[in-house]
Each structure stands twice: as C-alpha cells, then as structure tokens.
Enzyme design. Structure first.
Site, short mmCIF file in Angstrom:
data_model
loop_
_atom_site.label_atom_id
_atom_site.label_comp_id
_atom_site.label_asym_id
_atom_site.label_seq_id
_atom_site.Cartn_x
_atom_site.Cartn_y
_atom_site.Cartn_z
N ARG A 71 44.94 31.02 15.85
CA ARG A 71 46.06 30.63 16.71
C ARG A 71 46.13 31.53 17.96
NH1 ARG A 71 50.24 32.88 19.30
NH2 ARG A 71 50.56 34.27 17.51
N ASP A 72 46.46 32.80 17.79
CA ASP A 72 46.62 33.67 18.96
C ASP A 72 45.28 33.85 19.66
OD1 ASP A 72 47.92 35.33 20.74
OD2 ASP A 72 48.67 36.73 19.25
N HIS A 79 52.59 43.43 15.29
CA HIS A 79 51.65 42.52 15.97
C HIS A 79 51.23 43.19 17.27
CE1 HIS A 79 50.50 38.23 17.15
NE2 HIS A 79 50.58 38.79 18.35
N HIS A 137 48.65 43.88 20.38
CA HIS A 137 47.49 43.55 21.20
C HIS A 137 46.86 44.88 21.64
CE1 HIS A 137 47.87 39.12 21.61
NE2 HIS A 137 49.07 39.40 21.12
N CYS A 178 47.66 35.85 25.34
CA CYS A 178 48.77 34.90 25.41
C CYS A 178 48.68 34.21 26.76
CB CYS A 178 50.11 35.61 25.26
SG CYS A 178 51.50 34.48 25.48
P1 HMG Z 1 59.98 22.06 27.74
O1 HMG Z 1 59.12 21.53 28.82
O2 HMG Z 1 61.24 22.77 28.10
O3 HMG Z 1 60.27 20.91 26.68
O4 HMG Z 1 59.06 23.03 26.87
P2 HMG Z 1 61.49 19.93 26.56
O5 HMG Z 1 62.24 20.31 25.34
O6 HMG Z 1 62.21 19.84 27.87
O7 HMG Z 1 60.75 18.52 26.32
C1 HMG Z 1 59.92 17.96 27.34
C2 HMG Z 1 58.95 16.97 26.73
O8 HMG Z 1 58.03 17.68 25.91
C3 HMG Z 1 59.57 15.91 25.82
O9 HMG Z 1 58.80 14.71 25.99
C4 HMG Z 1 59.36 16.42 24.45
O10 HMG Z 1 59.28 15.43 23.45
C5 HMG Z 1 58.01 17.10 24.60
P3 HMG Z 1 59.40 13.46 26.78
O11 HMG Z 1 60.62 13.11 26.00
O12 HMG Z 1 59.69 13.98 28.15
O13 HMG Z 1 58.27 12.49 26.72
N1 HMG Z 1 57.90 18.19 23.64
C6 HMG Z 1 56.91 18.33 22.74
N2 HMG Z 1 55.81 17.61 22.47
C7 HMG Z 1 55.03 18.04 21.45
N3 HMG Z 1 55.30 19.12 20.70
C8 HMG Z 1 56.39 19.86 20.95
C9 HMG Z 1 57.23 19.48 22.01
N4 HMG Z 1 58.39 20.00 22.49
C10 HMG Z 1 58.78 19.22 23.48
N5 HMG Z 1 56.66 20.93 20.18
C11 HMG Z 1 58.49 24.17 24.84
C12 HMG Z 1 59.61 23.79 25.80
C13 HMG Z 1 59.05 25.21 23.89
C14 HMG Z 1 58.05 22.93 24.07
C15 HMG Z 1 57.31 24.73 25.65
O14 HMG Z 1 57.78 25.78 26.44
C16 HMG Z 1 56.18 25.21 24.80
O15 HMG Z 1 55.47 24.43 24.18
N6 HMG Z 1 55.97 26.54 24.75
C17 HMG Z 1 54.96 27.15 23.91
C18 HMG Z 1 54.28 28.29 24.60
C19 HMG Z 1 53.30 28.94 23.66
O16 HMG Z 1 52.82 28.36 22.71
N7 HMG Z 1 53.01 30.24 23.91
C20 HMG Z 1 52.11 30.99 23.11
C21 HMG Z 1 52.67 31.35 21.76
S1 HMG Z 1 53.73 32.78 21.80
C22 HMG Z 1 52.63 34.14 21.69
O17 HMG Z 1 51.45 33.97 21.81
C23 HMG Z 1 53.21 35.51 21.39
C24 HMG Z 1 52.94 35.95 19.94
O18 HMG Z 1 51.56 36.02 19.68
C25 HMG Z 1 53.59 37.33 19.69
C26 HMG Z 1 53.23 38.38 20.74
O19 HMG Z 1 52.04 38.60 21.00
O20 HMG Z 1 54.19 38.96 21.27
C27 HMG Z 1 53.57 34.97 18.93
MG MG Z 2 50.27 37.66 20.21
#
Ligand code: HMG
Ligand code: MG
Length: 313
Positions: free
Chosen positions: A29-30, A222, A224, A255
């Site tokens: 995933r990450d 966690h 990096h 990320c």
């Molecule tokens: P948004 O654009 O604000 O979404 O994104 P929304 O709620 O306004 O919805 C817009 C459209 O997206 C809608 O479709 C939803 O259905 C669709 P429409 O009605 O317009 O056709 N939608 C989705 N479709 C599929 N799957 C979904 C989904 N949600 C909405 N889940 C959102 C908000 C949270 C979805 C977006 O910002 C996002 O996907 N963010 C994820 C970012 C990400 O994955 N980052 C990496 C992970 S975090 C990380 O790596 C850190 C970590 O490792 C720890 C560390 O290192 O600190 C964990």
């Molecule tokens: Mg991470």
C-alpha cells in the site's frame, strides 16, 4: 569477510525491550502508492503471497480511496478478488470515507484503517478536508465498520513535522489521536510522513499520547526513512513499550501528497535489528530479502534497503 557471507546478525538481547514485535507490512500500500509506474495486479498479488510466505502476518494490501487521487491503487477491487488469503494473516486496507467503506465491504475486507492528519494543511492536501471535517468524514466509517465487526486502525500523519507548517506540537498529535481513538478505533499508528523525527521527539510524542489516555499497547509507529532516522526512532519506541512497528519490504514507499516523503523504514532493516536483539517477529529474513530483490527487478530500480543490498547486492 563481506556482509554477504555473514547472512544473519548475532543475537545479543538488550534490556528493556519487548520479547516480540508485530510488523505491520505496508509495502503493497504505502510502497506501491508512490511508484510512478502502475504495478500490474498480478505482480501485487505475487508480492503479497511472497510476503506471507516470508512469515509476515499483517499485510496492508491496498486503499479504497478515490482512484484519481491514487491511480496506483485503482485496482483495489481486482486485487481483493484475486487475493489468496493465508490463515492467520490479516489484510487491512485504507478507507477514508463511506464510499470507500462500501467498496471495502463489497470486496469482503475485515480490517480497515482510517488516516487522519495532525495538521490543517495536510488534512486539506491529503483528504480535501479541514481538521474538523476529517473527524466528520471518519465518524460514520468507524461506526459502520465496528457494527459490521471489522477491526479499525487510525493513522495520524505529520506527527513529527510537516513540510508546510514546520514543527508539530506533541500535544496537537495527542489531541488528534484522542479524537480518532474516541471514534472507536483499536490502534493508533503515529506517522512520521516525511521522515524528520529523532528519538527524543519520539519519546515526547508517545509521552503526550500516553498522557492523553492512549495506552502504549494501542500505539504503533510508522517511520519514513528520509533522513536515515527510522531505525533509531523505532528503538526509542520499543524502549517505551511499543510492540507494533510499520515498515515496507525493501523500503518501498512515500506519500503522493507529501513530496518530501521517501520510503518507509525497510522491513529487512527492521528485522535485522530485531533478530540481532533476539526479538521474535516470525519473519524469515532471507525469504523477505529475496522478495524485495524480485520486486526491485519488477520496478526496474535497486532497493533502498541497506540490508537488502548487503544480502542480495
Ligand atoms: P473529494 O474529492 O473531496 O471527494 O476527495 P468527495 O467526497 O467530494 O467526492 C467526489 C467524488 O469522488 C464523488 O463522485 C464520490 O463518489 C467519489 P461523484 O459523485 O462526483 O461521481 N469518491 C470516491 N470514489 C471511490 N472511492 C472513494 C471515493 N470517495 C469519493 N473512496 C477523498 C476526498 C478522501 C476521497 C480523497 O481526498 C482521497 O481519495 N484521498 C486519499 C489520499 C491518499 O490515499 N493518500 C495516501 C494515503 S495517506 C498516507 O500515505 C500516510 C500514511 O502512510 C501515514 C504516514 O506516513 O503518515 C497512512
Ligand atoms: Mg506512510
């Protein structure tokens, strides 16, 4: 004699450390979320199978996020459909919102992780939400997941520094962690998203989290490895009683929404240290390093893990 012939560290236990550590493997995933190339689902499935064969028991498999935000993991449904699960292995996935939860439940997922931010700027960049809005987004996710009997972990990102906001106060991390745990999560993973932490800071943040009522048995770390501090920080956390450590095979990772983030602590580097300390992980280091060498070939670049390079280079 070169490191290649050495093969395994000599086990010499040190005081004040746990007997066993659970490794929460985040490579699929990450790691893969930050690769420029889209890795084919068959390769991801083989990667997960090899990681289970190497003895890892928690394999964070993918994310049910918006496919436009993280195209590398847009195949989450296909991945879950093709997964041959191994008894005793958990396959948690990231879920940010109810749409993500619907998708995860439909795919048969039993373990999820929500992922909050300690800072306002990163909440906006990673989730398109303010800090307050992030709780509103997660609240129904955790409530429904719990009602379905799922286990829920909470991540907090930017616990040790934020590329836009600079220093992050331990009290702020603890306040965010407490709110996320109060939703009904069973574990809190403290993320050093950009790899800037040092060991004294780890003590300060874990201390603040404990003072907020979150026991160390519910805390994971966690790290990096951007500045080469991940292993030292891990040792500091272990000395405080933490027994769950996140890492990624071969040091894959980053990320996509924090450019200064590089790979996670490499699982091989972690296992080398834990084997050397006589701490049980259940992981076969040789098999794991072989898997990371195989994955490096698929990605067309060498693993950043020092241990993988020493064992397989
Ligand atoms: P948004 O654009 O604000 O979404 O994104 P929304 O709620 O306004 O919805 C817009 C459209 O997206 C809608 O479709 C939803 O259905 C669709 P429409 O009605 O317009 O056709 N939608 C989705 N479709 C599929 N799957 C979904 C989904 N949600 C909405 N889940 C959102 C908000 C949270 C979805 C977006 O910002 C996002 O996907 N963010 C994820 C970012 C990400 O994955 N980052 C990496 C992970 S975090 C990380 O790596 C850190 C970590 O490792 C720890 C560390 O290192 O600190 C964990
Ligand atoms: Mg991470």
């Amino acid at each position: 004699m070169g490191a290649r012939e050495v093969g395994l560290p000599m086990a010499v236990p040190a005081g004040g450390l746990p007997d066993a550590v659970t490794i929460w493997e985040v490579g699929a995933r990450d790691g893969l979320q930050n690769e420029r190339a889209i890795v084919p689902v068959e390769v991801k499935l083989e990667f997960l199978g090899r990681l289970a064969d190497a003895g890892l028991t928690t394999l964070e498999a993918t994310s049910f996020v918006h496919p436009k935000w993280v195209p590398q993991l847009a195949d989450a449904e296909d991945l879950l459909a093709g997964l041959s699960t191994v008894d005793g292995v958990h396959y948690p996935v990231l879920v940010p919102n109810e749409r993500g939860l619907d998708r995860a439940l439909a795919a048969g997922v039993r373990h999820i992780a929500i992922f909050g931010s300690a800072t306002e700027t990163f909440a906006k960049k990673n989730l398109n939400r303010t800090l307050d809005e992030q709780y509103a987004m997660f609240e129904p996710v955790v409530a429904r997941a719990r009602a379905e009997g799922l286990a829920v972990r909470a991540y907090v990102s930017m616990c040790f520094g934020d590329p836009w906001e600079g220093a992050v106060e331990p009290g702020q991390v603890a306040a965010v962690g407490r709110r996320l745990m109060a939703l009904g999560c069973s574990q809190l993973s403290l993320g050093d998203t950009i790899g800037v932490a040092t060991p004294g800071q780890v003590e300060a943040v874990i201390g603040a989290v404990a003072a907020a009522g979150i026991g160390v048995d519910a805390v994971a770390v966690h790290f990096h490895d951007t500045y080469g501090q991940a292993l030292a920080n891990t040792l500091a956390a272990l000395r405080l009683g933490v027994t769950t450590v996140d890492s990624s095979a071969g040091g894959l990772g980053g990320c996509p929404y924090a450019e200064s983030a590089t790979g996670n602590l490499a699982t091989e580097d972690l296992v080398w240290m834990l084997d050397g300390l006589g701490i049980e992980t259940g992981v076969d280091l040789d098999r794991l390093a072989e898997t990371s060498a195989w994955m490096s070939e698929r990605l067309g670049r060498p693993s950043p893990s020092r241990v993988v390079r020493a064992l397989r280079g």
